[in-house]
Write a protein that holds these residues in place. Structure first.
Motif, PDB file in Angstrom:
ATOM      1  N   SER A  31       0.847  -1.193   0.000  1.00 28.85           N
ATOM      2  CA  SER A  31       0.000   0.000   0.000  1.00 28.85           C
ATOM      3  C   SER A  31       0.883   1.243   0.000  1.00 28.85           C
ATOM      4  O   SER A  31       1.846   1.341   0.764  1.00 28.85           O
ATOM      5  CB  SER A  31      -0.891   0.001   1.249  1.00 28.85           C
ATOM      6  OG  SER A  31      -1.492   1.261   1.426  1.00 28.85           O
ATOM      7  N   SER A  33       0.483   5.533   0.035  1.00 30.85           N
ATOM      8  CA  SER A  33      -0.383   6.699   0.182  1.00 30.85           C
ATOM      9  C   SER A  33       0.403   7.967  -0.092  1.00 30.85           C
ATOM     10  O   SER A  33       1.607   8.020   0.167  1.00 30.85           O
ATOM     11  CB  SER A  33      -0.967   6.766   1.601  1.00 30.85           C
ATOM     12  OG  SER A  33      -1.769   5.650   1.878  1.00 30.85           O
ATOM     13  N   GLU A  97      -3.158  -4.347   6.490  1.00 35.71           N
ATOM     14  CA  GLU A  97      -4.359  -3.648   6.933  1.00 35.71           C
ATOM     15  C   GLU A  97      -4.195  -2.991   8.298  1.00 35.71           C
ATOM     16  O   GLU A  97      -4.676  -1.892   8.531  1.00 35.71           O
ATOM     17  CB  GLU A  97      -5.535  -4.630   6.987  1.00 35.71           C
ATOM     18  CG  GLU A  97      -5.920  -5.194   5.647  1.00 35.71           C
ATOM     19  CD  GLU A  97      -6.606  -4.176   4.768  1.00 35.71           C
ATOM     20  OE1 GLU A  97      -6.385  -4.222   3.542  1.00 35.71           O
ATOM     21  OE2 GLU A  97      -7.342  -3.346   5.293  1.00 35.71           O
ATOM     22  N   GLN A  98      -3.574  -3.657   9.216  1.00 29.60           N
ATOM     23  CA  GLN A  98      -3.495  -3.140  10.589  1.00 29.60           C
ATOM     24  C   GLN A  98      -2.167  -2.465  10.876  1.00 29.60           C
ATOM     25  O   GLN A  98      -1.874  -2.131  12.011  1.00 29.60           O
ATOM     26  CB  GLN A  98      -3.705  -4.294  11.578  1.00 29.60           C
ATOM     27  CG  GLN A  98      -4.939  -5.121  11.324  1.00 29.60           C
ATOM     28  CD  GLN A  98      -6.208  -4.285  11.321  1.00 29.60           C
ATOM     29  OE1 GLN A  98      -6.318  -3.326  12.075  1.00 29.60           O
ATOM     30  NE2 GLN A  98      -7.145  -4.623  10.451  1.00 29.60           N
ATOM     31  N   GLU A  99      -1.410  -2.255   9.838  1.00 27.50           N
ATOM     32  CA  GLU A  99      -0.052  -1.788  10.065  1.00 27.50           C
ATOM     33  C   GLU A  99       0.085  -0.275  10.000  1.00 27.50           C
ATOM     34  O   GLU A  99      -0.821   0.442   9.573  1.00 27.50           O
ATOM     35  CB  GLU A  99       0.901  -2.447   9.049  1.00 27.50           C
ATOM     36  CG  GLU A  99       0.954  -3.960   9.137  1.00 27.50           C
ATOM     37  CD  GLU A  99       1.398  -4.430  10.504  1.00 27.50           C
ATOM     38  OE1 GLU A  99       0.776  -5.358  11.057  1.00 27.50           O
ATOM     39  OE2 GLU A  99       2.369  -3.853  11.027  1.00 27.50           O
ATOM     40  N   THR A 100       1.257   0.171  10.401  1.00 26.32           N
ATOM     41  CA  THR A 100       1.566   1.591  10.474  1.00 26.32           C
ATOM     42  C   THR A 100       2.122   2.082   9.154  1.00 26.32           C
ATOM     43  O   THR A 100       2.782   1.342   8.432  1.00 26.32           O
ATOM     44  CB  THR A 100       2.598   1.813  11.598  1.00 26.32           C
ATOM     45  OG1 THR A 100       2.002   1.422  12.834  1.00 26.32           O
ATOM     46  CG2 THR A 100       3.043   3.262  11.675  1.00 26.32           C
ATOM     47  N   GLN A 101       1.867   3.336   8.845  1.00 28.20           N
ATOM     48  CA  GLN A 101       2.446   3.951   7.649  1.00 28.20           C
ATOM     49  C   GLN A 101       3.839   4.485   7.965  1.00 28.20           C
ATOM     50  O   GLN A 101       4.049   5.149   8.986  1.00 28.20           O
ATOM     51  CB  GLN A 101       1.570   5.110   7.164  1.00 28.20           C
ATOM     52  CG  GLN A 101       0.276   4.653   6.529  1.00 28.20           C
ATOM     53  CD  GLN A 101      -0.457   5.779   5.821  1.00 28.20           C
ATOM     54  OE1 GLN A 101       0.040   6.877   5.649  1.00 28.20           O
ATOM     55  NE2 GLN A 101      -1.673   5.489   5.394  1.00 28.20           N
ATOM     56  N   TYR A 102       4.758   4.227   7.056  1.00 24.71           N
ATOM     57  CA  TYR A 102       6.124   4.741   7.159  1.00 24.71           C
ATOM     58  C   TYR A 102       6.361   5.684   5.991  1.00 24.71           C
ATOM     59  O   TYR A 102       6.066   5.344   4.844  1.00 24.71           O
ATOM     60  CB  TYR A 102       7.130   3.597   7.165  1.00 24.71           C
ATOM     61  CG  TYR A 102       7.014   2.750   8.407  1.00 24.71           C
ATOM     62  CD1 TYR A 102       6.205   1.616   8.420  1.00 24.71           C
ATOM     63  CD2 TYR A 102       7.655   3.116   9.580  1.00 24.71           C
ATOM     64  CE1 TYR A 102       6.059   0.855   9.573  1.00 24.71           C
ATOM     65  CE2 TYR A 102       7.524   2.354  10.738  1.00 24.71           C
ATOM     66  CZ  TYR A 102       6.718   1.232  10.727  1.00 24.71           C
ATOM     67  OH  TYR A 102       6.566   0.494  11.867  1.00 24.71           O
ATOM     68  N   PHE A 103       6.921   6.844   6.318  1.00 29.86           N
ATOM     69  CA  PHE A 103       7.014   7.912   5.337  1.00 29.86           C
ATOM     70  C   PHE A 103       8.385   8.005   4.675  1.00 29.86           C
ATOM     71  O   PHE A 103       9.416   7.690   5.273  1.00 29.86           O
ATOM     72  CB  PHE A 103       6.716   9.260   6.010  1.00 29.86           C
ATOM     73  CG  PHE A 103       5.251   9.479   6.272  1.00 29.86           C
ATOM     74  CD1 PHE A 103       4.631   8.914   7.354  1.00 29.86           C
ATOM     75  CD2 PHE A 103       4.496  10.261   5.397  1.00 29.86           C
ATOM     76  CE1 PHE A 103       3.281   9.104   7.600  1.00 29.86           C
ATOM     77  CE2 PHE A 103       3.145  10.463   5.628  1.00 29.86           C
ATOM     78  CZ  PHE A 103       2.545   9.885   6.727  1.00 29.86           C
TER      79      PHE A 103
END
Lengths: 112, 115
Positions: A31, A33, A97-103
């Motif tokens: 995913s 974003s 789905e339950q994971e954190t976004q890393y930028f």
């Protein structure tokens, strides 16, 4: 593991031009974003891609578009640039789905 | 629509002391996640801490802890033993369990750490 990478890091364009920004997620993350950060509007969600499909979309005009490739790399395109498109564009990737976004480090776009 | 509010544009703390950053949010959902991200001058967004709404226990990561009040829709961040490297902009963020790729951010709080 390598982190999220974004290219280019800096970009200067003139009004009316178009621009393409690239984002490579963390290996294994499916995913991606995109966010726009400006001093006036703060951080705003643009869209999310998962398995080459747009899954969520923010409230931005159609000039903002994106896509995702089979290797999960994503591109964001802005057509007919306006002065107000000057911003830091951040990309983030997520493993599941339950994971954190890393930028990523962001692409700073300046429109003259 | 969900919203996130950070009412403190700027905060300052003396090195080695404790500071609390405030965040409130509005949602009609019961299943969601809350985050604090840190953005130093390099502009790289770094995850500080994460809280699942279904967990009553407050999350803790070393010197960082949260006070999660679900009924009050409040999610504050406490930084203990503040260090110079903690100076940054801090963002509170909400993510619905239904829209996993979309974070809704607050306006941010700039934290200054004084030596």
């Amino acid at each position: 593991k390598a982190g999220v990478t974004q290219t280019p890091r800096y970009l200067i364009k003139t009004r009316g031009q178009q621009v393409t920004l690239s984002c490579s997620p963390i290996s294994g993350h499916r995913s991606v974003s995109w966010y726009q950060q400006t001093p006036g509007q703060g951080l705003q969600f643009l869209f999310e891609y998962f398995s080459e499909t747009q899954r969520n979309k923010g409230n931005f005009p159609g000039r903002f578009s994106g896509r995702q490739f089979s290797n999960s790399r994503s591109e964001m395109n802005v057509s007919t640039l306006e002065l107000g498109d000057s911003a830091l564009y951040l990309c983030a990737s997520t493993a599941g789905e339950q994971e954190t976004q890393y930028f990523g480090p962001g692409t700073r776009l300046l429109v003259l | 629509a969900q919203t996130v509010t950070q009412s403190q544009p700027e905060m300052s703390v003396q090195e080695a002391e404790t500071v609390t950053l405030s965040c409130t949010y509005d949602t009609s959902e019961s299943d969601y996640y809350l985050f604090w991200y840190k953005q130093p001058p390099s502009r790289q967004m770094i995850l500080v801490i994460r809280q699942e709404a279904y967990k009553q226990q407050n999350a803790t990561e070393n010197r960082f802890s949260v006070n999660f009040q679900k009924a009050a829709k409040s999610f504050s961040l406490k930084i203990s033993d503040s260090q110079l490297g903690d100076a940054a902009m801090y963002f509170c963020a909400y993510r619905s369990a239904k829209a996993t790729g979309k974070l809704i951010f607050g306006q941010g709080t700039t934290l200054q750490v004084k030596p």
